[in-house]
Write an enzyme that holds these catalytic residues in place. Structure first.
Site, PDB file in Angstrom:
ATOM      1  N   GLY A  33       0.819  -1.218   0.000  1.00  0.00           N
ATOM      2  CA  GLY A  33       0.000   0.000   0.000  1.00  0.00           C
ATOM      3  C   GLY A  33       0.850   1.264   0.000  1.00  0.00           C
ATOM      4  N   ASP A  34       1.920   1.270   0.786  1.00  0.00           N
ATOM      5  CA  ASP A  34       2.833   2.421   0.808  1.00  0.00           C
ATOM      6  C   ASP A  34       3.478   2.627  -0.552  1.00  0.00           C
ATOM      7  OD1 ASP A  34       2.983   3.454   3.632  1.00  0.00           O
ATOM      8  OD2 ASP A  34       3.471   1.367   4.027  1.00  0.00           O
ATOM      9  N   SER A  35       3.925   1.522  -1.155  1.00  0.00           N
ATOM     10  CA  SER A  35       4.640   1.624  -2.428  1.00  0.00           C
ATOM     11  C   SER A  35       3.717   2.092  -3.549  1.00  0.00           C
ATOM     12  CB  SER A  35       5.262   0.275  -2.784  1.00  0.00           C
ATOM     13  OG  SER A  35       6.182  -0.129  -1.784  1.00  0.00           O
TER      14      SER A  35
END
Length: 398
Positions: A169-171
């Site tokens: 999700g961060d990436s």
């Protein structure tokens, strides 16, 4: 640094920590932007201590911060805030992933920064975005994946949801942040516009990847559930176990590819079955087809399965571990491992740079820097004297 790189001449300031903000800035740095990472003098980015450490520093850090400069600023000190403002006066892109309101409390809200530098593009990555009733809630990638729908559909139907093995999700949010920044820069530089805010919420970044989920629910009331290794509604595409216990992924969901697969496994009857000519027909008989493929794969060793499917031009692969990647000719041919040196001179491999640009490729110029390694040089470039820098250190501003 090569002047041929596409982002050469672009100045980026990173206020992020951990994954989303730093990954977005890393992409900019890999393609030639001057990236100045602002860190707290008190330990810096926590990523420096995450996962596997080499002589006290995360191996991940050396990759995530490659090509970046490290400037230490104690943003609780007014002199440090003034330094940052001075730095941002000629910055093109500011990337931050604090909780909404944090910069405003420091006197660094968008109104202030836009007045200071009307050309500035500000990328703001947060769990729930800068607006809405949930904006003040903390949200890491795991939360974004949960709210955005990814966790709900990941795993097997008879078990609780599971996560992927990385903070995807961060990436994903980082990628959207870079895309947004480049669009905003084009608006500024080509269309004659001013700088603007790129507001990326982690949950929305994940939500945007959820394929046909929204219209299927809206039109048909269909809620996609967990479906294990198969691709829901697309048949056949799944993981199968060979006679030697090794797994293979087979993707034969194209009409022509399906026929080739059936011929390859000696099921010409299924290849010629008119009810299986399209995906709808195949998906209606999903269990039957997967049972046939399971039986064939399960009777042969992995090498035989892959060899047979390669000859039939059916997409298939073993499931790669990182050890498999290190010796794989495809990874090696495309320079997906680049070598750098750790601070003590020890050589080590890092992932190659994506995407591949034919004329202006990205490159690694140095690995993640020591905390505050570039502080004096940056401050000197901003016009601070040696005595002023000593005083700033003594007052714990830097």
């Amino acid at each position: 640094m090569s002047t041929a790189q596409p982002l050469a001449g672009l100045k980026v300031v990173e206020l992020g920590t951990l994954i989303a903000g730093p990954f977005a800035a890393r992409i900019c740095a890999e393609f030639g932007a001057e990236v100045i990472k602002v860190e707290s003098p008190d330990g810096g980015d926590p990523l420096r201590k995450w996962r596997k450490l080499y002589e006290g520093t995360s191996l991940w850090w050396f990759v995530q911060a490659r090509n970046k400069q490290s400037l230490t600023l104690n943003l609780k000190h007014p002199d440090a805030v003034n330094i940052l403002k001075k730095l941002l006066m000629d910055t093109d892109v500011l990337i931050e992933n604090f909780r909404p309101g944090t910069l405003e409390k420091l006197g660094l809200g968008w109104d202030v920064l836009h007045a200071l530098n009307p050309r500035l593009v500000m990328v703001r990555l947060s769990g729930f975005g800068q607006t809405g009733p949930m904006k003040d809630q903390p949200g890491f990638g795991a939360i974004g994946e949960s709210v955005g729908g990814l966790r709900y559909i990941t795993g097997f139907e008879d078990r609780p949801p599971v996560r992927t093995g990385i903070s995807i999700g961060d990436s994903i949010a980082a990628l959207w942040g870079v895309i947004g920044a480049l669009m905003a820069l084009r608006h500024r530089d080509v269309a004659g516009g001013k700088g603007q805010v790129v507001d990326v919420a982690l949950y929305e970044a994940v939500f945007a990847m959820m394929e046909s989920m929204v219209p299927e629910f809206d039109v048909m009331g269909f809620v996609r559930e967990r479906s294990g290794n198969i691709m829901p509604g697309i048949t056949p595409s799944s993981i199968h176990t060979c006679a030697d216990g090794k797994a293979v992924q087979i993707g034969a969901n194209g009409d022509a590819i399906f026929k080739r697969l059936m011929v390859a496994i000696d099921r010409c009857d299924l290849a010629e079955d008119p009810m299986l000519n399209d995906n709808a027909g195949r998906d209606a008989r999903r269990d039957e087809l997967y049972a046939v493929i399971d039986a064939w794969v399960g009777s042969l060793e992995q090498s035989v399965v892959l060899g047979t499917l390669a000859k039939a031009e059916v997409p298939a692969s073993r499931i790669y571990s990182v050890a498999d990647m290190f010796s794989d000719p495809q990874f090696l041919a495309r320079d997906m491992f680049v070598e750098g040196n750790l601070p003590d001179g020890k050589p080590f491999k890092m992932p190659g740079i994506v995407p591949k640009l034919s004329a202006t490729p990205g490159e690694t110029n140095w690995v993640g820097p020591q905390l505050g390694e570039h502080t004096e040089a940056i401050l000197t470039g901003l016009g601070y004297s040696a005595d002023a820098i000593v005083k700033l250190r003594a007052e714990t501003a830097i």
